[in-house]
Structure formats: structure tokens, C-alpha cells
Motif scaffolding. Structure first.
Motif, PDB file in Angstrom:
ATOM      1  N   ASN A  14      14.079  -1.219 -17.488  1.00 36.88           N
ATOM      2  CA  ASN A  14      13.117  -1.443 -18.564  1.00 36.88           C
ATOM      3  C   ASN A  14      12.142  -2.572 -18.274  1.00 36.88           C
ATOM      4  OD1 ASN A  14      13.468   0.352 -20.922  1.00 36.88           O
ATOM      5  ND2 ASN A  14      15.600  -0.251 -20.619  1.00 36.88           N
ATOM      6  N   SER A  15      12.425  -3.374 -17.235  1.00 43.00           N
ATOM      7  CA  SER A  15      11.478  -4.443 -16.941  1.00 43.00           C
ATOM      8  C   SER A  15      10.701  -4.167 -15.662  1.00 43.00           C
ATOM      9  CB  SER A  15      12.218  -5.783 -16.829  1.00 43.00           C
ATOM     10  OG  SER A  15      13.318  -5.642 -15.977  1.00 43.00           O
ATOM     11  N   LEU A  16      10.905  -2.982 -15.097  1.00 42.72           N
ATOM     12  CA  LEU A  16      10.348  -2.706 -13.778  1.00 42.72           C
ATOM     13  C   LEU A  16       8.822  -2.572 -13.764  1.00 42.72           C
ATOM     14  CD1 LEU A  16      12.167  -2.720 -11.467  1.00 42.72           C
ATOM     15  CD2 LEU A  16      12.167  -0.234 -11.392  1.00 42.72           C
ATOM     16  N   GLY A  17       8.245  -2.015 -14.819  1.00 38.69           N
ATOM     17  CA  GLY A  17       6.806  -1.744 -14.841  1.00 38.69           C
ATOM     18  C   GLY A  17       5.943  -2.943 -14.460  1.00 38.69           C
ATOM     19  N   PRO A  18       5.988  -4.009 -15.275  1.00 39.49           N
ATOM     20  CA  PRO A  18       5.160  -5.176 -14.972  1.00 39.49           C
ATOM     21  C   PRO A  18       5.495  -5.799 -13.619  1.00 39.49           C
ATOM     22  CG  PRO A  18       6.132  -5.353 -17.159  1.00 39.49           C
ATOM     23  CD  PRO A  18       6.748  -4.162 -16.511  1.00 39.49           C
ATOM     24  N   VAL A  19       6.775  -5.684 -13.212  1.00 44.65           N
ATOM     25  CA  VAL A  19       7.164  -6.282 -11.929  1.00 44.65           C
ATOM     26  C   VAL A  19       6.490  -5.548 -10.780  1.00 44.65           C
ATOM     27  CG1 VAL A  19       9.105  -6.781 -10.416  1.00 44.65           C
ATOM     28  CG2 VAL A  19       9.345  -7.073 -12.864  1.00 44.65           C
ATOM     29  N   ILE A  20       6.452  -4.221 -10.868  1.00 43.85           N
ATOM     30  CA  ILE A  20       5.797  -3.444  -9.810  1.00 43.85           C
ATOM     31  C   ILE A  20       4.327  -3.808  -9.722  1.00 43.85           C
ATOM     32  CG2 ILE A  20       5.067  -1.106  -9.185  1.00 43.85           C
ATOM     33  CD1 ILE A  20       7.769  -0.142 -10.142  1.00 43.85           C
ATOM     34  N   VAL A  21       3.692  -3.970 -10.891  1.00 43.75           N
ATOM     35  CA  VAL A  21       2.282  -4.358 -10.899  1.00 43.75           C
ATOM     36  C   VAL A  21       2.111  -5.713 -10.211  1.00 43.75           C
ATOM     37  CG1 VAL A  21       0.344  -4.979 -12.355  1.00 43.75           C
ATOM     38  CG2 VAL A  21       1.766  -3.030 -12.956  1.00 43.75           C
ATOM     39  N   ALA A  22       2.966  -6.674 -10.574  1.00 39.99           N
ATOM     40  CA  ALA A  22       2.845  -8.015  -9.994  1.00 39.99           C
ATOM     41  C   ALA A  22       3.059  -7.965  -8.490  1.00 39.99           C
ATOM     42  CB  ALA A  22       3.868  -8.951 -10.645  1.00 39.99           C
ATOM     43  N   VAL A  23       4.011  -7.124  -8.053  1.00 41.38           N
ATOM     44  CA  VAL A  23       4.291  -7.041  -6.621  1.00 41.38           C
ATOM     45  C   VAL A  23       3.106  -6.433  -5.869  1.00 41.38           C
ATOM     46  CG1 VAL A  23       5.733  -5.850  -4.953  1.00 41.38           C
ATOM     47  CG2 VAL A  23       6.792  -7.084  -6.825  1.00 41.38           C
ATOM     48  N   THR A  24       2.401  -5.491  -6.538  1.00 36.21           N
ATOM     49  CA  THR A  24       1.212  -4.921  -5.897  1.00 36.21           C
ATOM     50  C   THR A  24       0.189  -6.017  -5.596  1.00 36.21           C
ATOM     51  OG1 THR A  24       1.577  -3.037  -7.328  1.00 36.21           O
ATOM     52  CG2 THR A  24      -0.454  -3.043  -6.075  1.00 36.21           C
ATOM     53  N   PHE A  25       0.077  -6.986  -6.503  1.00 35.90           N
ATOM     54  CA  PHE A  25      -0.880  -8.063  -6.279  1.00 35.90           C
ATOM     55  C   PHE A  25      -0.404  -9.029  -5.190  1.00 35.90           C
ATOM     56  CE2 PHE A  25      -2.203  -7.154 -10.797  1.00 35.90           C
ATOM     57  CZ  PHE A  25      -3.421  -6.615 -10.438  1.00 35.90           C
ATOM     58  N   THR A  26       0.875  -8.959  -4.837  1.00 39.12           N
ATOM     59  CA  THR A  26       1.375  -9.835  -3.764  1.00 39.12           C
ATOM     60  C   THR A  26       0.827  -9.415  -2.407  1.00 39.12           C
ATOM     61  OG1 THR A  26       3.425  -9.928  -5.023  1.00 39.12           O
ATOM     62  CG2 THR A  26       3.469 -10.864  -2.839  1.00 39.12           C
ATOM     63  N   VAL A  27       0.602  -8.104  -2.237  1.00 39.17           N
ATOM     64  CA  VAL A  27       0.152  -7.609  -0.939  1.00 39.17           C
ATOM     65  C   VAL A  27      -1.186  -8.249  -0.522  1.00 39.17           C
ATOM     66  CG1 VAL A  27      -0.440  -5.568   0.398  1.00 39.17           C
ATOM     67  CG2 VAL A  27       1.405  -5.464  -1.262  1.00 39.17           C
ATOM     68  N   PRO A  28      -2.231  -8.178  -1.368  1.00 43.39           N
ATOM     69  CA  PRO A  28      -3.488  -8.813  -0.945  1.00 43.39           C
ATOM     70  C   PRO A  28      -3.347 -10.314  -0.750  1.00 43.39           C
ATOM     71  CG  PRO A  28      -3.611  -8.099  -3.238  1.00 43.39           C
ATOM     72  CD  PRO A  28      -2.390  -7.497  -2.660  1.00 43.39           C
ATOM     73  N   MET A  29      -2.523 -10.948  -1.596  1.00 44.80           N
ATOM     74  CA  MET A  29      -2.308 -12.392  -1.438  1.00 44.80           C
ATOM     75  C   MET A  29      -1.765 -12.688  -0.041  1.00 44.80           C
ATOM     76  SD  MET A  29       0.051 -14.959  -1.382  1.00 44.80           S
ATOM     77  CE  MET A  29       1.579 -14.164  -1.817  1.00 44.80           C
ATOM     78  N   ALA A  30      -0.802 -11.856   0.403  1.00 47.59           N
ATOM     79  CA  ALA A  30      -0.190 -12.094   1.707  1.00 47.59           C
ATOM     80  C   ALA A  30      -1.187 -11.859   2.838  1.00 47.59           C
ATOM     81  CB  ALA A  30       1.027 -11.188   1.883  1.00 47.59           C
ATOM     82  N   ILE A  31      -1.999 -10.798   2.706  1.00 52.81           N
ATOM     83  CA  ILE A  31      -2.979 -10.505   3.760  1.00 52.81           C
ATOM     84  C   ILE A  31      -3.959 -11.666   3.897  1.00 52.81           C
ATOM     85  CG2 ILE A  31      -4.860  -8.965   4.417  1.00 52.81           C
ATOM     86  CD1 ILE A  31      -3.351  -6.676   3.144  1.00 52.81           C
ATOM     87  N   LEU A  32      -4.424 -12.174   2.755  1.00 53.65           N
ATOM     88  CA  LEU A  32      -5.363 -13.302   2.781  1.00 53.65           C
ATOM     89  C   LEU A  32      -4.703 -14.555   3.353  1.00 53.65           C
ATOM     90  CD1 LEU A  32      -7.396 -13.201  -0.551  1.00 53.65           C
ATOM     91  CD2 LEU A  32      -8.202 -12.865   1.768  1.00 53.65           C
ATOM     92  N   SER A  33      -3.469 -14.839   2.920  1.00 56.35           N
ATOM     93  CA  SER A  33      -2.798 -16.051   3.391  1.00 56.35           C
ATOM     94  C   SER A  33      -2.570 -15.989   4.891  1.00 56.35           C
ATOM     95  CB  SER A  33      -1.458 -16.242   2.688  1.00 56.35           C
ATOM     96  OG  SER A  33      -1.630 -16.247   1.310  1.00 56.35           O
ATOM     97  N   GLU A  34      -2.163 -14.808   5.370  1.00 53.73           N
ATOM     98  CA  GLU A  34      -1.909 -14.687   6.812  1.00 53.73           C
ATOM     99  C   GLU A  34      -3.184 -14.973   7.589  1.00 53.73           C
ATOM    100  OE1 GLU A  34      -2.561 -13.109  10.445  1.00 53.73           O
ATOM    101  OE2 GLU A  34      -2.984 -11.658   8.868  1.00 53.73           O
ATOM    102  N   SER A  35      -4.317 -14.405   7.126  1.00 54.31           N
ATOM    103  CA  SER A  35      -5.558 -14.620   7.878  1.00 54.31           C
ATOM    104  C   SER A  35      -5.960 -16.087   7.839  1.00 54.31           C
ATOM    105  CB  SER A  35      -6.677 -13.725   7.339  1.00 54.31           C
ATOM    106  OG  SER A  35      -7.026 -14.108   6.047  1.00 54.31           O
ATOM    107  N   THR A  36      -5.742 -16.738   6.677  1.00 55.61           N
ATOM    108  CA  THR A  36      -6.089 -18.151   6.574  1.00 55.61           C
ATOM    109  C   THR A  36      -5.209 -18.992   7.493  1.00 55.61           C
ATOM    110  OG1 THR A  36      -6.698 -17.776   4.287  1.00 55.61           O
ATOM    111  CG2 THR A  36      -6.411 -20.044   4.968  1.00 55.61           C
ATOM    112  N   LEU A  37      -3.902 -18.725   7.464  1.00 53.79           N
ATOM    113  CA  LEU A  37      -2.989 -19.473   8.331  1.00 53.79           C
ATOM    114  C   LEU A  37      -3.366 -19.288   9.794  1.00 53.79           C
ATOM    115  CD1 LEU A  37       0.489 -18.816   6.683  1.00 53.79           C
ATOM    116  CD2 LEU A  37      -0.683 -20.992   6.872  1.00 53.79           C
ATOM    117  N   SER A  38      -3.667 -18.040  10.176  1.00 53.76           N
ATOM    118  CA  SER A  38      -4.035 -17.792  11.564  1.00 53.76           C
ATOM    119  C   SER A  38      -5.311 -18.549  11.912  1.00 53.76           C
ATOM    120  CB  SER A  38      -4.254 -16.298  11.812  1.00 53.76           C
ATOM    121  OG  SER A  38      -3.069 -15.593  11.565  1.00 53.76           O
ATOM    122  N   PHE A  39      -6.223 -18.610  10.957  1.00 55.24           N
ATOM    123  CA  PHE A  39      -7.498 -19.286  11.233  1.00 55.24           C
ATOM    124  C   PHE A  39      -7.298 -20.771  11.487  1.00 55.24           C
ATOM    125  CE2 PHE A  39     -11.107 -21.789   9.773  1.00 55.24           C
ATOM    126  CZ  PHE A  39     -12.050 -21.357  10.679  1.00 55.24           C
TER     127      PHE A  39
END
Lengths: 288, 306
Positions: A196-221
């Protein structure tokens, strides 16, 4: 198909941005998977004696070539493995750690909750990037180190969300009923509260993906992330940075790919949220 | 009451700083390698002497208590890499630079973000709205160094209008400040838009309009004044975004600020410098968050923190 799923699909298919984003993500993922299976859609022969170095985009090399004469399109396709992989891996880690942590805090409540949430507060006191740098350095600067650093930082939001959902669910009658019927704690958590709590969690996790892609590129830079021979969009773009003056396309094309995929995941998350919960209108709170 | 909140917050800072200091200390000591690894051909005796001089040969726990003891005297230690400079010296030089950069960035972010969001909300659904939201989406979806690269390319390399690096005159500050402002600007524009849209629905706005108040007076006095209250709370997250941004921006433009020193300190395993800068960042964040809370209480008397 059950009624809620039907409604979800209907809602989702009405959103052109979200659907387009999903298509883009699927294409990139297929390219990444094919690449990791050894099938390169844009093969190139690497020849050290080649004189095709630092070329501007042409028909033979749609994105030009880098300082070793490698075709940038192939490199970008190759880099999608690590970039998308890091994004997905971080999301999965954030989901697993965050859900378990948040579930414990939200289910136990009281002192356990207070202590667990204070720990999250301390972790929130510093900027993500700073914590990632410290953890990344501790584990080591290989690909694994970066993966773990991103994963270990990104679960805090998920934990807070799951906890809040659980605290809310405690008030619901069906949870009380389950408890009155003598179901054990694990059953109540896994069969009633988590689904019953999965819906919002899945949405939040979807937003984690772009955050990680951006952070990785920044760290590499800044030189604290991936380093050659590892190849991601982040390392490609930061390589391109060095020859910005003469060949700006080397930073431009990987940058575009980072931008497009980050945008797509954000739109996808938006679409998922709106489709899962018809009450929230498309607001501009998508990045919070 | 305000004073009590402030004092409470600042007192709560002490245990927080202690925890952060402890965690950071442990994390950086677990890292393989030490500050003197990169110097080649150090005879073992000299290496041992160096380690002894800085107490690096003692057990980690003893080092930790030694560090805490020095911390109580506001002694942040010495840098192992920048010869003859204490951490306090370095921070004294670097902190004002970062504050100037962050302040200029914040100013730009507010001055562009608030009008952008307001116009987008007032012209909801039009091309202006879409354009404003597209710009702010770009700010959130592009890596900062790509933004910096684009700005340098357009204004410094092609336009030859602005210097692309260093920190010498106000002219040198324009591009870095614009770069670091890009992401906060996007946050502010989005939140302002959402907030203005919400306030526009309120009864008092309809009343103000129906009593014949001019549109600009309605917007400024009745809409913006209320819509900007939530925007103030962004100052907290925004300052965290700024600190993260300073790592990138100060490297791009070769600015001698805290962010660049932090990154080089991490690369050099410059233990005390890493600790010192991390602690200063935490203090800055706690103070900005306290300021936000106080501002929020002044702006909106309905909020109380008791």
C-alpha cells in the motif's frame, strides 16, 4: 487485467511527454544492453595510426572523433552502459535500503523511529555531493566505489518517504484488523503495509535515476569519479571539456545525452506520479 | 521567542558538528594511503619522522581525541600539502572568495528566478510559460560543468566579451556567478510559479481585484507577498546546492575558493584540510537554515516553533 491497472495505463498513455520519455529510455537501454552483450550498433576500428583525430561531425562520424581518433557516436553508445547502469543500480539500492530502513522506523515507531530518523537527519546535514566524495574516496575510486557511494547516499529520501507512509497506514482500519486477527509483524509489513505504500516510493525511486546520472558525471568531472579506461557519458563530457576551445562538439554530444536521459526520467517520474494518483494535478514540484 | 529559537538552534549545532567531525574523521582515516604517499623516494626514516610530527603514527582513536582537543582551541591543524599554511589560514583566504561567489550567485538566482516564475504563473499555458519552464528544466537536467562550458563557449571564446577564468575583478565573477546560479534559479522559478498559482486562487485576490485595485498592485501587494513566503524556505536547500556547485564552478574557472580546496584536499589526503572545510560547510548550512526559520517566522506569524 484488473481495473486499477487499466486505469493506470489509460492515464499514462494520455501523457505524451511521459510516453515519449519512456520510449527514449527504452531505446537507450536497448543500446546499452546490446553493447554489454558485445554488439555495437556503431562499430569502429580503433587504429592508433589513424589521422582522423579530433574531427568535426561528418557523415562517416556523426559526432566527430576524439583525440585518439575514436568515433564519438560509438563511444557515447558504449558509455550508455555505465551511465544508465549506474542510474538503475543506484535506484535499486536506494529502493532496497530505503524501504527496509524506513519500514523498520515506521513500523516500530517510538524510540527506534526517533533514533533512526536522527541518523538520517545527520546524513542530510551535508550536501549529497560532499558525502558522495567522502564515501567514494573511502571505498576506492573504481566503478564499484562510485556505485556504492551513490547508492549509500541516495536512500535517505526513500527511507523518509516509506516511514511517513507507514506512520499513516498505522491509522488505517485494515491494518488494525490484520493485527486483531493475530497476523505476525512480518506478514502485516509485507502483505499489507508495503504494497500500500509502494506507489509514491516507485515514483521517488524513478527520480533517483537522473540524480545518479548527474552526480556521476559531476564526480567524474572534478576528478573524483570514474577515470579512464572506464567510459560513461560523464567521463566523455569531462574529456571533452579539455578541448572545449578547439572541438566543442566533444563535450556537446555527451552533454546532450545526459540532458535527454535526465529529462526523460524526470518526465517519466512525473507521469507515473500523476497516473498513480489522479488527485495530484501536474504540478511543478517534480524535482523536490 | 525568536531569540530562544535562534539560541536553541545554535546550541543544537554543537552535537551535530561533533557527529559530523567524528564520522568524517573515521571515513578519511579508513581510506588507504596517507598524505605523504605521493612524494617519491622518501627514505623510511624521514617518512617515519613526518608521521611522528603529525601524530599519524599513533592509533586512530588517539589521533581522534588529539584532534578534538585541538578543535576546542579553534586549531584546525595544518595542511600537509600547502607548506607553511595552517588550515585556518587557507580558510581565511578561501572563505571570502566562496562567499562572494555564492552571494553573487544567490542574487542572480533570486533576481531572475522570482520574476521568471511569476510571469510563467501569470501567463499560464502560454509560450512564455512553456519557455520559462523549459529554461528551468534545463537548469535541473544539465550537469553544471556543461552549463559552464556553454557559457564559456558563447561569452568568452566566441563572444570574447568576458574572461573565462581566474578571480581578479568583478568582470571575472560574471560567468562563474551565472553558472552557479543556474540550478538554484531553476528551483526558485519553479517554486515561485507553483506558489503564485496557488495564491491566485485565494479569495482575497478576487476581493482585491473586485474592489478595483490595479493589476500590478494586486500582484505585488497581495499575490507576491504571500507567494514568496514558501520561496524563502528554499534558501536552505539552495545553499547546499551552492556548496555542491562550488566544487565544480571553482574548478572550471580556477577560482581559489573552498570548493576547489576541498577537492584537491581529498585527492591529496590532506586530512586536516578535509576536516576543516567539511566543518565550515556544516556551520554555514546550520546558520542558513536557522536564518530561514527566523525569516519564516517573521514573514508568517502563524508559524511557531515552540
Amino acid at each position: 487485467m484488473k481495473e486499477p491497472q487499466k486505469r493506470f495505463l489509460k492515464q499514462f498513455s494520455r501523457m505524451p511527454m511521459a510516453c515519449g520519455s519512456l520510449v527514449f529510455i527504452l531505446i537507450i537501454s536497448v543500446i546499452a544492453i546490446l553493447n554489454s552483450l558485445g554488439i555495437n550498433l556503431s562499430p569502429y576500428s580503433f587504429d592508433q595510426t589513424s589521422s582522423d583525430i579530433l574531427q568535426s561531425p561528418t557523415f562517416a562520424h556523426p559526432m566527430g572523433t576524439d583525440e585518439l581518433g575514436r568515433d564519438l557516436l560509438s563511444r557515447v553508445f558504449f558509455g550508455s552502459q555505465l551511465s544508465i547502469g549506474i542510474g538503475i543500480f543506484t535506484a535499486v539500492m536506494s529502493f532496497l535500503i530505503g524501504t527496509v530502513y524506513g519500514a523498520i522506523a515506521g513500523y516500530c515507531r517510538g524510540k527506534v523511529d526517533a533514533i533512526l530518523m536522527r541518523i538520517v537527519d545527520v546524513a542530510y546535514a551535508l550536501p549529497d555531493l560532499l558525502v558522495m566524495i567522502l564515501i567514494g574516496v573511502m571505498i576506492g575510486r573504481g566503478t564499484l566505489g562510485i556505485l556504492l557511494a551513490l547508492g549509500l547516499v541516495s536512500w535517505r529520501g526513500t527511507a523518509r518517504l516509506v516511514r511517513a507512509q507507514f506512520l499513516q497506514l498505522h491509522q488505517e482500519e485494515f491494518i488494525e484488523a490484520a493485527r486483531a486477527l493475530g497476523q505476525n509483524h512480518l506478514d502485516i509489513i509485507c502483505k499489507h503495509m508495503l504494497p500500500n505504500s509502494l506507489g509514491p516510493v516507485i515514483v521517488a525511486v524513478t527520480f533517483t535515476v537522473p540524480m545518479a546520472i548527474l552526480s556521476e558525471s559531476t564526480l567524474s568531472f572534478i576528478g573524483l569519479g570514474l577515470s579512464p579506461p572506464a567510459c560513461s557519458w560523464g567521463t566523455l563530457a569531462s574529456d571533452g571539456w579539455r578541448s572545449l576551445r578547439t572541438t566543442p562538439h566533444l563535450i556537446f554530444f555527451p552533454g546532450i545525452f545526459i540532458f535527454m536521459s535526465v529529462l526523460s526520467f524526470n518526465f517519466l517520474g512525473d507521469g507515473l506520479r500523476d497516473a498513480l494518483d489522479p488527485r495530484t494535478k501536474a504540478s511543478s514540484k517534480q524535482f523536490f | 521567542m525568536l531569540l530562544r529559537v535562534v539560541i536553541k538552534r545554535l546550541l543544537a549545532m554543537i552535537p551535530l558538528l561533533l557527529v559530523i567531525a567524528t564520522l568524517t574523521f573515521m571515513v578519511i582515516r579508513v581510506v588507504p594511503g596517507g598524505p605523504f604517499d605521493q612524494e617519491r623516494n622518501l627514505p623510511p626514516q624521514i617518512l617515519a619522522n613526518l608521521n611522528a610530527k603529525y601524530h599519524l603514527d599513533k592509533p586512530v582513536l588517539e589521533q581522534y581525541f588529539l584532534y578534538l582537543g585541538r578543535l576546542c582551541h579553534a586549531d584546525l591543524g595544518v595542511s600537509y600539502k600547502y607548506v607553511d599554511r595552517t588550515v585556518v589560514d587557507i580558510i581565511k583566504d578561501a572563505f571570502p572568495v566562496s562567499i562572494q561567489l555564492g552571494g553573487a550567485g544567490l542574487l542572480i538566482a533570486v533576481l531572475i528566478g522570482v520574476p521568471l516564475g511569476t510571469i510563467a504563473a501569470l501567463r499560464r499555458g502560454t509560450h512564455i510559460d512553456h519557455l520559462a519552464m523549459f529554461v528551468s528544466t534545463m537548469g535541473l537536467s544539465l550537469p553544471l560543468f556543461v552549463v559552464g562550458a556553454l557559457l564559456i563557449l558563447v561569452f568568452a571564446i566566441w563572444g570574447k566579451a568576458l574572461p573565462a577564468a581566474l578571480w581578479e575583478s568583478p568582470l571575472h565573477a560574471i560567468l562563474p556567478a551565472l553558472t552557479i546560479a543556474f540550478k538554484p534559479m531553476a528551483y526558485i522559478a519553479r517554486l515561485t510559479r507553483a506558489s503564485v498559482l496557488e495564491i491566485l486562487q485565494k479569495d482575497w485576490v478576487r476581493i482585491a481585484r473586485s474592489k478595483g485595485l490595479s493589476e500590478s498592485a494586486t500582484i505585488i501587494k497581495h499575490v507576491l507577498r504571500n507567494a514568496l513566503i514558501p520561496v524563502v524556505t528554499l534558501l536552505g536547500p539552495v545553499s547546499a546546492v551552492m556548496i555542491a556547485g562550488s566544487f565544480v564552478v571553482e574548478i572550471i574557472y580556477a577560482i581559489p575558493g573552498m570548493g576547489r580546496f576541498f577537492v584537491t584536499a581529498v585527492m591529496n589526503r590532506d586530512y586536516d584540510l578535509i576536516m576543516g572545510i567539511t566543518l565550515i560547510f556544516s556551520v554555514v548550512l546550520v546558520i542558513t537554515n536557522t536564518i530561514v526559520d527566523v525569516l519564516y517566522m517573521i514573514l508568517d506569524p502563524r508559524i511557531s516553533y515552540e
